[in-house]
Scaffold this active site. Structure first.
Site, PDB file in Angstrom:
ATOM      1  N   ASP A  45      11.670  -6.291  -7.692  1.00 48.72           N
ATOM      2  CA  ASP A  45      11.878  -6.279  -6.249  1.00 48.72           C
ATOM      3  C   ASP A  45      13.147  -7.061  -5.950  1.00 48.72           C
ATOM      4  O   ASP A  45      13.253  -8.250  -6.266  1.00 48.72           O
ATOM      5  CB  ASP A  45      10.680  -6.909  -5.530  1.00 48.72           C
TER       6      ASP A  45
ATOM      7  N   GLU B 133      13.163  -0.382  -6.788  1.00 52.40           N
ATOM      8  CA  GLU B 133      13.000   0.314  -5.521  1.00 52.40           C
ATOM      9  C   GLU B 133      14.355   0.848  -5.071  1.00 52.40           C
ATOM     10  O   GLU B 133      15.368   0.151  -5.142  1.00 52.40           O
ATOM     11  CB  GLU B 133      12.426  -0.634  -4.470  1.00 52.40           C
TER      12      GLU B 133
ATOM     13  N   CYS C 207      -1.517  -4.073  -0.650  1.00 57.41           N
ATOM     14  CA  CYS C 207      -2.196  -5.058  -1.486  1.00 57.41           C
ATOM     15  C   CYS C 207      -2.268  -4.532  -2.916  1.00 57.41           C
ATOM     16  O   CYS C 207      -2.753  -3.418  -3.151  1.00 57.41           O
ATOM     17  CB  CYS C 207      -3.594  -5.336  -0.933  1.00 57.41           C
TER      18      CYS C 207
ATOM     19  N   CYS D 257      -6.387  -4.222  -3.887  1.00 57.65           N
ATOM     20  CA  CYS D 257      -7.286  -3.197  -3.356  1.00 57.65           C
ATOM     21  C   CYS D 257      -6.549  -1.964  -2.842  1.00 57.65           C
ATOM     22  O   CYS D 257      -7.186  -0.943  -2.577  1.00 57.65           O
ATOM     23  CB  CYS D 257      -8.147  -3.788  -2.235  1.00 57.65           C
TER      24      CYS D 257
ATOM     25  N   ASP E 295       7.067 -11.224  -2.470  1.00 53.76           N
ATOM     26  CA  ASP E 295       7.971 -10.580  -3.420  1.00 53.76           C
ATOM     27  C   ASP E 295       7.263 -10.193  -4.711  1.00 53.76           C
ATOM     28  O   ASP E 295       7.498  -9.108  -5.257  1.00 53.76           O
ATOM     29  CB  ASP E 295       9.150 -11.504  -3.722  1.00 53.76           C
TER      30      ASP E 295
END
Length: 411
Positions: A193, A277, A329, A332, A357
């Site tokens: 990231d 990304e 998240c 989950c 991050d």
């Protein structure tokens, strides 16, 4: 695989004059060819072919008094200038028709002698040679002194001589190598990231602090810029001030590039797969964070990761820019609402506490693994099955059906 190796070149005063002459001749040929094609377009004439253009602006031009000095430089330099124009036109046409990805490409423009960057290219037809004493012999220029930081892995197919705004000369060799340089396999995979406070946050929890080279050199750059603004335009002192400012900016760029090379090499060496990304740097460069975004140099860093992964047998992947890596998240999979930049730690509904991050890097790694598996042939949709026997063939009463077909209502 084609690689490019750059080396610093130190020409003598006479060789600098010869290079300046070659830069000027290549620029004139490029501009003459561009003017000829624009004139043909305005007059409604057919598109000038490469051969006709070469005869008009090179072969015939050398016989005229206005362009007789084109014969003082290598003919390969002039032909490569035409090749650059053809490449620019192809990129423009591919961009207009939608065949070229990325931002739209503008049509070719005229070159100016005041451009900060000047370049000429020699191919094998020019018979350039790397001598045994380490000098580079170029036709009608001479033997250039080269600082060899490393050896060339193979015979170069072309060499480009560049002059930057700081007055430095470089020789850029294009080398095609077939040697297998695959690194030993690594067990770890990493998601990265990219950010401003921390340049890179890895999915294993490693945080790399942003060095901010431009911010560190801001005071010196400001002083040089003020000194330049006080000089009279067209004076010798102004030209010297321009060179000093360009050298200061070049030092910042070189330091950033060297640091990114070392970091990208370490990441590729230690990990079998790397996922990042896909950021829209052009849009971020128009925000209030523009200076910090350009100082970070994300595009250059990801480009280094991509070509080094291809060179050393690693896997590299880009995750879509709309993937909610920060708001999702990693435990989950719940996606939260918009998250301001001042929130660095947040708690999910499931009770998991996430560092902003690190959580994004973990999600990028998971998304990269999923895309990599799909790309390798994993089944992502139900396989086709044979229709039952009663559903095959043509039914006589099919035309009497009152149901709509694919959204079209039946009469």
């Amino acid at each position: 695989m084609q690689l490019r190796y750059n080396y610093r070149v130190y020409p003598t005063p006479d060789q600098r004059d010869a290079l300046a002459r070659a830069f000027g001749c290549a620029r004139v040929v490029f501009n003459d060819a561009l003017h000829a094609r624009r004139a043909a377009h305005v007059n409604g004439d057919p598109y000038l072919s490469d051969g006709e253009l070469s005869k008009r602006v090179v072969t015939r031009a050398k016989t005229t008094p206005e362009r007789v000095w084109l014969g003082e430089v290598s003919a390969v330099v002039l032909q490569q200038a035409l090749a650059d124009l053809n490449t620019a036109y192809r990129n423009f046409f591919a961009s207009v028709t939608g065949k070229r990805k990325g931002r739209k490409v503008a049509p070719p423009r005229f070159r100016s002698r005041k451009d900060n960057r000047q370049a000429i290219r020699f191919t094998r037809n020019a018979r350039f040679t790397v001598l045994g004493n380490g000098r580079l012999r170029l036709p009608k220029i001479g033997d250039l002194d080269v600082r060899w930081s490393r050896d060339l892995p193979a015979e170069p197919s072309s060499v480009t001589i560049l002059k930057d705004a700081a007055g430095r000369y470089f020789a850029s060799f294009v080398v095609t190598t077939d040697k297998d340089q695959t690194l030993p396999g690594a067990e770890s995979e990493v998601g990265i990231d990219l950010g401003l406070t921390h340049f890179a946050v890895l999915s294993d929890g490693t945080k790399v602090v942003a060095p901010r080279f431009l911010r560190q050199a801001a005071r010196r750059l400001r002083r040089l810029q003020k000194s330049l603004s006080r000089k009279v335009k067209g004076s010798n002192r102004r030209r010297k001030a321009v060179v000093k400012l360009a050298r200061a900016h070049a030092r910042v760029a070189d330091t950033r590039r060297d640091w990114q090379h070392k970091l990208s090499t370490a990441i590729i060496r230690d990990n079998q797969a790397v996922y990042v990304e896909d950021l829209c740097v052009a849009s971020l460069g128009r925000t209030w964070l523009a200076k910090s975004v350009h100082d970070a140099g994300w595009a250059g860093f990801t480009g280094m990761l991509e070509y080094k992964a291809a060179r050393y047998g690693r896997t590299f992947g880009r995750i879509g820019r709309w993937f909610p890596s920060t708001r999702m998240c990693s435990a989950c999979g719940h996606v939260s609402d918009k998250m301001p930049l001042n929130i660095r730690v947040w708690t999910c509904l499931c009770g998991s506490i996430h560092d902003r991050d690190i959580n994004a890097a973990i999600n990028i790694l998971a998304a990269g693994r999923a895309e990599s598996l799909n790309d390798r042939g994993a089944q992502v949709r139900p396989a086709p099955v044979l229709a039952p026997r009663r559903e095959t063939g043509i039914h006589p009463d099919a035309a009497l059906s009152t149901r709509g077909v694919e959204g079209i209502p039946a009469l």
